[in-house]
Design an enzyme around this catalytic site. Structure first.
Site, PDB file in Angstrom:
ATOM      1  CG  ASP A   1      11.474  18.512   2.811  1.00 35.39           C
ATOM      2  OD1 ASP A   1      10.545  19.312   2.994  1.00 35.39           O
ATOM      3  OD2 ASP A   1      11.804  18.094   1.695  1.00 35.39           O
TER       4      ASP A   1
ATOM      5  CG  ASP B   1      23.128  21.674  -8.020  1.00 31.84           C
ATOM      6  OD1 ASP B   1      22.978  20.925  -9.004  1.00 31.84           O
ATOM      7  OD2 ASP B   1      23.828  21.362  -7.039  1.00 31.84           O
TER       8      ASP B   1
END
Length: 862
Positions: A306, A450
């Site tokens: 990223d 998550d």
């Protein structure tokens, strides 16, 4: 033992003055005449240096009291040697004998019943009769169990709500505590469940007493502050019960085997997301991933960058792995993974944070379950760290005591697995692509993507699994500020999930899945209750408010059993994964910082951004983090003020309140020591290694330039070098070229390096000119070994009292560290107070110090 004359001569030779030697010899003469010093417990004291802080100095006026306190401490606390067989052993043997007798009787009855049936009816009818009797037996057992549970619940309800006078309450507490002490060392799960029942019974009785008898409804201030404390206690009680449900029966799942035909194995896309981490951190993870035992045509490795960095793209091309980047950073890590899922096609997706180095057996241990269970969506493995976090580094606990996350990854996740509620933790996990596609990919609505993803998978009926064997290791946060920032993100994210996708509501989850998720999310709301506990005793000392409207003796009879049973049960269940009372230290460190974000997230869940935890940093010199420690210092000053006012109230206040003042002051002292432990963590120690060294004993071989080979033991390793002990090699000068030989399976690899240090047959070898292939081989021979992270902690038996004393010692050390970092003028002004505290501390009992070998030889040779 030594005679007094010889003891006097030995003391004089060791540098003691004449007066000191006469003084100590007189005490030894008295002990020699009156005490049975031939007993094993006294021999332990004789083999020690003496009574710790009472030796090798001139006598002082307070020494008789010091001797009395120290002697009583050693007599009461020092465990005596066991004699014969204990009651606990006899009880354990008796229970085992009863169990065997019951099984023998059941087998005999079944055999007699089946023989009689077989002799009187035909074979098909006999089979039907057996099934009928089996079903009838099951029905009877179920009915019996429900009747017993109903009676037990009625008795428990009676035990919780029945009011007792002082004597009856004391007897009730003694009986339950004695039962807990008897069963706490018995093996098996039944004693654990019994201790949980006792703890729940005592805690429920305490809370019932608090609600029914301890609120002052006639005073507005007392009632408001009392209700505030009671709500905080209710929260802690709820977390205690949920924790017992969550961890009472860890599954301990074994690995699922893979088929022998590798063509049946699934294809895997291994993804390593990164944003701003240095290449040196990511490189080791990629090199380890290249060595994972899996067919090459079924494993694809990708760096998800990223940061869109050219050096990462070039490194990916050189290493032969995939490189995926995107034009924006929308939704941070979750968006990065979702973008990569659209570019790949493997049946399974393995995710590793860029600093988590996988071992070669990761897929071998985790992928088999996906072939056995078509509804399995997730297999999670522990997050293990080979570098110390700030708590471990600043307190010197690394690899000597479990870290903060060990409880979650060692026990809680294993307990979740029992209820099919394993959480996805963002890394070191294997997921099924079809399951992720069904829920729309990784969740992006919260900053803890998550756990939210796992919740959505469970809502859709997918299964999860947890493998408790560490299959990767990474870097812990380097500074306390980064550590706190990471926990703030976790707390905010879990509060967001609780607000927008509450596990207690909605469809798709079982009851126990709801409880496991609720406990995980409510746990991060502990900031406000912890602050309430740290400030609660000040309500009486500073404001004269009765937040617990009850006599002091009754308070002790209810509070102490509640604390002691919960601590004893925690030691039984969690002792391997967290030392007793250390949870309060961790909560105190975070309380101030997570209180506001969690409250804001509950009210406005859309607020808050994802922050990346920094890894791989340095700390050139020791320092005190004044910004992080500011709330702890304020809390410490408030409690010190309350303690001072408590002394004044005890001397000049009403005599009827003296008991309450004493109990409240003890509470304040406990809080001060807990706060002191948080202050100790804020004193940052130096971190000067860019690559942390991992202590590990491995067989290795050293080759000198002349070709001579020497067998040795690898003591530690890092990305840049190793330390090896080679007993037979002569001393080598710094800069000498050598080669290190390590084995991986059947192959032996050679790594050229130079000697960076040499001392006492231990060589430090620095690797400066390794090729890319050699660096890959080195990572796979060390960090990526299948057994690299097993048996990580030193074994130790958990003792709650010892853990409490350790917490107190760390608390005192915290104030000592704070004193060292204070400005000089402020230290000079506080010197009289410090001298007073030092003098009072000299009366505290201490453990005797063991003699060195030379001292022992001198002492016993006389």
């Amino acid at each position: 033992m030594l005679s007094p004359a010889r003891a006097y001569a030995a003391l004089r030779r060791r540098g003691s003055s004449r007066v000191t030697a006469l003084w100590l010899t007189g005490w030894q003469l008295l002990a020699w005449l009156l005490l049975r010093l031939e007993q094993p417990a006294w021999r332990y004291l004789l083999n020690a240096r003496g009574l710790a802080h009472l030796e090798h100095r001139a006598p002082r006026p307070g020494d008789p009291l010091r001797y009395l306190i120290q002697g009583g401490w050693l007599l009461l606390v020092r465990p005596r040697p066991e004699r014969g067989v204990s009651i606990r052993t006899w009880l354990r043997k008796g229970l085992a004998w009863l169990r065997r007798r019951r099984e023998q009787q059941q087998r005999w009855l079944r055999s007699r019943l089946f023989r009689s049936l077989a002799g009187s009816v035909s074979a098909p009818r006999a089979v039907r009769s057996r099934a009928w009797w089996r079903e009838r037996g099951r029905s009877k057992r179920r009915l019996t169990i429900w009747v017993i549970l109903g009676l037990a619940l009625m008795l428990a309800l009676l035990g919780v709500t029945q009011p007792f006078d002082y004597t009856a309450q004391l007897l009730f507490v003694v009986v339950l505590w004695s039962l807990a002490m008897v069963v706490r060392r018995l093996p098996g799960r039944f004693p654990t469940l019994l201790m949980i029942v006792l703890s729940v019974l005592i805690s429920c009785r305490y809370l019932w007493w608090r609600y029914s008898s301890t609120l002052n409804w006639n005073d507005g201030l007392d009632l408001a502050l009392g209700l505030t404390l009671l709500l905080a206690e209710t929260y802690s009680w709820l977390i205690l019960l949920l924790g017992y449900v969550q961890t009472c029966w860890p599954l301990k799942r074994p690995p699922a085997p893979l088929p022998a035909d590798t063509r049946l194995w699934p294809s895997v896309d291994l993804m390593i997301p990164t944003y701003n981490e240095p290449l040196s951190v990511v490189r080791t993870t990629v090199y380890a991933a290249l060595g994972i035992d899996w067919p090459a045509d079924k494993l694809n490795i990708y760096i998800l960058d990223d940061g869109r960095r050219m050096d990462f793209r070039r490194f990916a091309e050189e290493a032969g792995v995939g490189y995926i980047a995107r034009t924006d950073n929308r939704h941070a890590k979750a968006g990065n993974l979702n973008h990569a899922l659209k570019q790949t096609s493997g049946e399974l997706v393995a995710i590793f944070d860029c600093d988590h180095v996988p071992v070669r057996s990761f897929l071998q241990l985790t992928a088999g379950g996906f072939l056995q269970d078509p509804r399995l969506a997730l297999v999670q493995t522990p997050h293990h760290f080979f570098s110390p976090d700030p708590v471990e580094r600043n307190l010197g606990l690394f690899r000597r005591s479990p870290n903060e996350g060990e409880l979650f990854y060692g026990l809680v996740q294993d307990g979740n697995d029992m209820w099919n509620a394993t959480f996805f933790c963002g890394s070191c996990a294997l997921l099924r692509r079809s399951a992720l596609e069904e829920i729309g990919g990784i969740a992006v609505e919260t900053v803890t993507e998550d756990a939210h993803t796992a919740l959505r998978l469970h809502r859709r009926g997918w299964n999860s699994a947890y493998m408790r064997i560490p299959q990767a290791a990474g870097l812990a946060t380097e500074s306390l500020s980064a550590h706190v920032g990471q926990r703030i993100r976790w707390a905010r994210g879990m509060a967001q999930i609780f607000r927008i996708d509450n596990p207690l509501l909605g469809k798709g989850l079982t009851l126990f899945q709801r409880l496991c998720y609720a406990n995980a999310m409510l746990h991060f709301l502990a900031g406000v209750p912890r602050l309430v506990f740290l400030l609660a005793p000040l309500a009486f000392l500073l404001l004269h408010a009765y937040i617990i409207y009850a006599p002091a003796i009754l308070l002790l009879l209810y509070v102490l059993p509640h604390m002691m049973h919960s601590s004893l049960t925690a030691a039984r269940m969690q002792g391997r994964y967290r030392r007793t009372f250390w949870g309060e230290v961790y909560e105190t460190v975070l309380a101030w910082y997570i209180a506001r974000p969690t409250m804001v997230a509950l009210l406005a869940p859309s607020k808050g951004a994802f922050n990346v935890t920094a890894k791989g940093g340095l700390m050139e010199q020791a320092q005190f983090d004044w910004r992080i420690a500011r709330p702890y210092l304020v809390l410490a000053l408030l409690n010190l003020a309350g303690l001072g006012l408590g002394v004044w109230r005890f001397i000049y206040g009403p005599a009827a309140e003296q008991g309450t003042v004493v109990v409240t002051s003890l509470w304040v002292l406990y809080n001060l020591l807990i706060i002191g432990a948080a202050v100790a963590i804020a004193a940052e120690t130096r971190q000067v290694r860019q690559s942390p060294r991992v202590r590990m004993r491995l067989p290795a071989t050293l080759r000198l330039p002349g070709g001579h080979l020497y067998s040795g033991v690898l003591l530690d390793y890092s990305d840049g070098g190793v330390a090896i002990r080679v007993p037979g090699v002569a001393a080598l000068t710094t800069g000498s070229e050598v080669s290190l030989l390590l084995r991986r399976g059947e192959r032996e690899h050679v790594f050229p390096g130079v000697v960076s240090r040499s001392h006492d047959h231990v060589l430090g070898i620095h690797f400066a000119r390794l090729s890319r292939e050699q660096r890959i081989d080195f990572v796979q021979c060390t960090f990526a070994r299948a057994d690299a992270w097993l048996d990580w902690l030193e074994p130790r038996r958990e003792r709650p009292l010892q853990s409490l004393l350790e917490v107190f010692a760390v608390g005192g050390r915290g104030y000592a560290r704070l004193w060292r970092f204070l400005p000089r003028r402020l230290r000079f002004a506080c010197e009289p107070l410090l001298a007073l505290l030092r003098w009072l501390g000299s009366f505290l009992p201490r453990w005797p110090q063991a003699r060195t070998d030379s001292e022992q030889r001198e002492w016993t040779a006389l």
